[in-house]
Design an enzyme around this catalytic site. Structure first.
Site, short mmCIF file in Angstrom:
data_model
loop_
_atom_site.label_atom_id
_atom_site.label_comp_id
_atom_site.label_asym_id
_atom_site.label_seq_id
_atom_site.Cartn_x
_atom_site.Cartn_y
_atom_site.Cartn_z
N CYS A 1 33.04 17.96 39.67
CA CYS A 1 32.34 17.85 38.33
C CYS A 1 30.74 18.23 38.69
O CYS A 1 29.95 18.53 37.71
CB CYS A 1 32.17 16.28 38.15
N GLU B 1 31.51 8.13 34.35
CA GLU B 1 31.38 9.28 35.01
C GLU B 1 32.00 10.37 34.49
O GLU B 1 33.26 10.42 34.66
CB GLU B 1 31.53 9.18 36.63
P1 NDP Z 1 41.31 12.57 33.07
O1 NDP Z 1 40.12 12.15 32.05
O2 NDP Z 1 42.49 13.26 32.58
O3 NDP Z 1 41.80 11.11 33.68
C1 NDP Z 1 40.93 10.36 34.57
C2 NDP Z 1 41.75 9.09 34.84
O4 NDP Z 1 41.74 8.41 33.58
C3 NDP Z 1 43.10 9.24 35.40
O5 NDP Z 1 43.29 8.28 36.24
C4 NDP Z 1 43.97 9.20 33.95
O6 NDP Z 1 45.45 8.62 34.23
C5 NDP Z 1 43.02 8.02 33.28
N1 NDP Z 1 43.52 7.75 31.89
C6 NDP Z 1 43.93 8.83 30.96
N2 NDP Z 1 44.01 8.27 29.80
C7 NDP Z 1 43.67 7.07 29.83
C8 NDP Z 1 43.59 6.10 29.00
N3 NDP Z 1 44.01 6.09 27.73
N4 NDP Z 1 43.16 4.87 29.33
C9 NDP Z 1 42.80 4.64 30.67
N5 NDP Z 1 42.80 5.77 31.72
C10 NDP Z 1 43.37 6.60 31.26
O7 NDP Z 1 40.59 13.34 34.07
P2 NDP Z 1 41.03 13.99 35.43
O8 NDP Z 1 41.69 13.22 36.38
O9 NDP Z 1 41.93 15.33 34.63
O10 NDP Z 1 39.80 14.54 36.21
C11 NDP Z 1 39.05 15.81 35.77
C12 NDP Z 1 37.69 15.38 35.08
O11 NDP Z 1 36.86 14.20 35.63
C13 NDP Z 1 36.70 16.19 35.00
O12 NDP Z 1 36.32 16.62 33.47
C14 NDP Z 1 35.54 16.07 35.78
O13 NDP Z 1 34.51 16.77 35.43
C15 NDP Z 1 35.56 14.64 35.76
N6 NDP Z 1 35.01 13.97 36.97
C16 NDP Z 1 33.84 13.51 36.73
C17 NDP Z 1 33.06 13.12 37.88
C18 NDP Z 1 31.59 12.40 37.76
O14 NDP Z 1 31.37 11.72 38.72
N7 NDP Z 1 31.03 12.46 36.66
C19 NDP Z 1 33.70 13.30 39.25
C20 NDP Z 1 34.87 13.75 39.25
C21 NDP Z 1 35.73 14.13 38.20
P3 NDP Z 1 46.20 9.99 34.60
O15 NDP Z 1 45.79 10.91 35.35
O16 NDP Z 1 47.41 9.23 35.06
O17 NDP Z 1 46.60 10.45 33.02
#
Ligand code: NDP
Length: 530
Positions: free
Chosen positions: A292, A258
């Site tokens: 999103c 997502e």
């Molecule tokens: P990120 O992609 O930065 O992080 C998402 C999650 O992934 C966090 O828990 C993060 O941990 C974790 N993560 C980071 N690196 C890794 C890795 N290498 N392996 C596994 N997990 C990892 O997104 P954001 O938190 O900044 O959220 C914003 C984004 O989410 C926007 O692009 C938005 O559009 C999208 N989004 C999509 C939705 C949908 O339903 N399609 C709904 C809501 C948001 P940590 O934060 O600790 O780095």
């Protein structure tokens, strides 16, 4: 498993970033800051890879007993969890507001209510959705098939910070109902609400290891993928999503992605201008535009463009912005300074290429992270703001001349999560909606389809793959297993088996001819076979 240390907020100086990994003697921790005033909130441990593996092993043990429980009983336990969520709504809202800076109304409606409702729907419908399904066989008519749904085992959920209760819990609850255990790795900037959800879960007497929260950073998420889970549901940005999907691929862990969105709002020439203007303001600025499915770009027909822009500007002028933990504001703070820098960069690029700042346009200089709700006019696709995900309180508007132009521009994107169409004619709106390349299109409303948990939610193109919500999403939490059996007793010596001979070959060969080129009567019979 994670323990939280509350920090004395008055004595500590706020560091630059929201969550700063800091070495301590015993273990690495994450320190959380309030986006509303920059003060420290708490410190949580970074779960090590060994601890992640141990958590998965405990989850697996808890899951085997849970999976044996009749689905009706699991549903009844999940309804108890739902009741506990409702009873603790104010506490959950408090934590959400403190940790994300979002307004109380949004924390209640977009997070707590959405989860309580989703829990009700899936708990009441799980037995129906997961009932075995008979499959009619049109060719092997002497046999019958059915599929049944078996829990996968341990499901991992990696979630973002923008809806840090609704998104992970919207995955956790169906996964549990389907008979799985779940481990959530929340975003490093919003671990507290995940831990609060875990507390509520534990208060209902459900098996402790069935749902666990592992706090940490990206490396913790990576460790979760590599810890022997049977499925991952990831919600986050496109760049991270590509890394996570590759890591899942390396382990052959099935995953749902997502990812980001760039939702267009198409204001057609016959739209209700007042409702459309209000929808733009709400869809663009609730949760400070950090959704999103936020309205990320507007295509307004030339005939209504000026009036729409005027009303949008007026309505933005009425919005109250401030610290959501202190009063009932419309717009709270932004999660961390990086989002403000992104907003500034996009506005500078747009203005340099001819955009006009109609409202806002600047960061608010006060403690915490705040950016004025901003409206940009005279935008076009040469500007980054019309093509890149903003994830902040900016709404760029472009003038268009026809429905076809609006559709072409809406589809001129690498993302395809959500879209909005405004028109007084349902027929026209639906015609346009069906031409838009997006996982969901909403007509004459905004921001509500994530709450329609009966309908699938997910993206096309780089917005990801797989779906959450909808009946199929519950089935996707299971292994779909096909069982085939005979309708009639078969002779011990099956004519289709060994030994092969030229006689049996010529019988099969004639059969092939009759079936596919032979008499129309036979073909018709075959077609009609159940
Ligand atoms: P990120 O992609 O930065 O992080 C998402 C999650 O992934 C966090 O828990 C993060 O941990 C974790 N993560 C980071 N690196 C890794 C890795 N290498 N392996 C596994 N997990 C990892 O997104 P954001 O938190 O900044 O959220 C914003 C984004 O989410 C926007 O692009 C938005 O559009 C999208 N989004 C999509 C939705 C949908 O339903 N399609 C709904 C809501 C948001 P940590 O934060 O600790 O780095």
């Amino acid at each position: 498993m994670a323990t939280v240390t509350a920090l004395d907020s008055r004595k500590k100086k706020a560091p630059e970033t929201q969550a700063t990994p800091a070495e301590t003697v015993e273990r690495r921790t994450l320190r959380n800051l309030s986006p509303a005033d920059g003060e420290p909130l708490a410190s949580v441990p970074i779960t090590t890879p060994d601890e992640v593996r141990a958590a998965v092993a405990r989850a697996r043990r808890a899951q085997s007993a849970w999976a044996r429980m009749p689905i009706e009983e699991r549903a009844e336990r999940i309804l108890r969890f739902r009741d506990a969520i409702v009873e603790n709504a104010d506490r959950l809202v408090d934590v959400l507001v403190r940790e994300t800076g979002k307004p109380r109304n949004e924390a209640l409606l977009h997070e707590v209510l959405v989860v309580a409702d989703l829990a009700s729907y899936f708990a009441h419908n799980a037995a129906r959705i997961l009932a075995p399904q008979n499959i009619s066989l049109h060719f092997l008519v002497h046999r019958k098939s059915y599929v049944h749904y078996a829990p996968k085992g341990v499901i991992g959920v990696i979630s973002p910070w923008n809806f840090p209760f609704a998104i992970p819990m919207g995955d956790v609850i169906p996964a549990l109902l389907a008979g799985n255990a779940v481990i959530v790795k929340p975003s490093e900037v919003t671990p507290l609400i995940a831990l609060e959800a875990k507390k509520v879960f534990d208060s209902t007497g459900l098996p402790e290891d069935l749902f666990q929260v592992i706090t940490g950073d990206g490396a913790t998420g990576q460790a979760l993928i590599e810890s022997g889970i049977q499925k991952l549901i990831f919600t986050g940005g496109v760049a991270t999503g590509k890394r996570v999907a590759a890591a899942c691929g390396a382990q052959l862990v099935p995953c749902i992605m997502e990812l980001g969105g760039k939702a267009p709002l198409l204001a057609l020439s016959d739209c209700d201008v007042e409702r459309t203007a209000r929808a733009i303001v709400y869809g663009g600025f609730c949760n400070s535009g950090q959704a999103c499915i936020s309205v990320e770009r507007v295509y307004a027909h030339r005939s209504i463009h000026d009036e729409l822009l005027r009303r949008v500007k007026e309505l933005v002028g009425e919005l109250k912005q401030g610290d959501a933990s202190k009063s009932f504001v419309d717009i709270g703070s932004i999660i961390f300074p990086k989002q403000i820098e992104t907003a500034e960069k996009l506005i500078a690029d747009a203005v340099a290429k001819g955009a006009e700042v109609v409202a806002g346009g600047e960061r608010v200089h006060r403690a915490g992270n705040y950016f004025q709700p901003t409206v940009l006019a005279e935008c076009h696709h040469g500007m980054d703001v019309m093509r890149e995900e903003i994830f902040g309180p900016i709404v760029p508007i472009q003038r268009i001349d026809s429905d076809e132009e609006a559709i072409a521009l809406a589809n001129d994107s690498h993302l395809g999560l959500n879209a909005y169409v405004f028109s007084k004619s349902r027929e026209r709106a639906l015609r346009v909606a069906e031409k838009i390349e997006a996982g969901s299109v909403v007509v004459n409303d905004v921001m509500l389809n994530y709450g329609a948990c009966e309908a699938p939610f997910g993206g096309l193109k780089e917005s990801g793959f797989g779906r959450v919500h909808g009946d199929d999403s519950l089935r996707d939490m299971c292994d779909k297993r096909h069982v085939n059996y005979g309708r009639v007793p078969m002779p011990a010596r099956d004519p289709l088996w060994f030994p092969y001979s030229s006689t049996s070959y010529s019988i099969f060969s004639k059969g092939l001819e009759v079936l596919f080129h032979g008499a129309g009567v036979i073909q018709r019979i075959v077609k009609r076979m159940p």
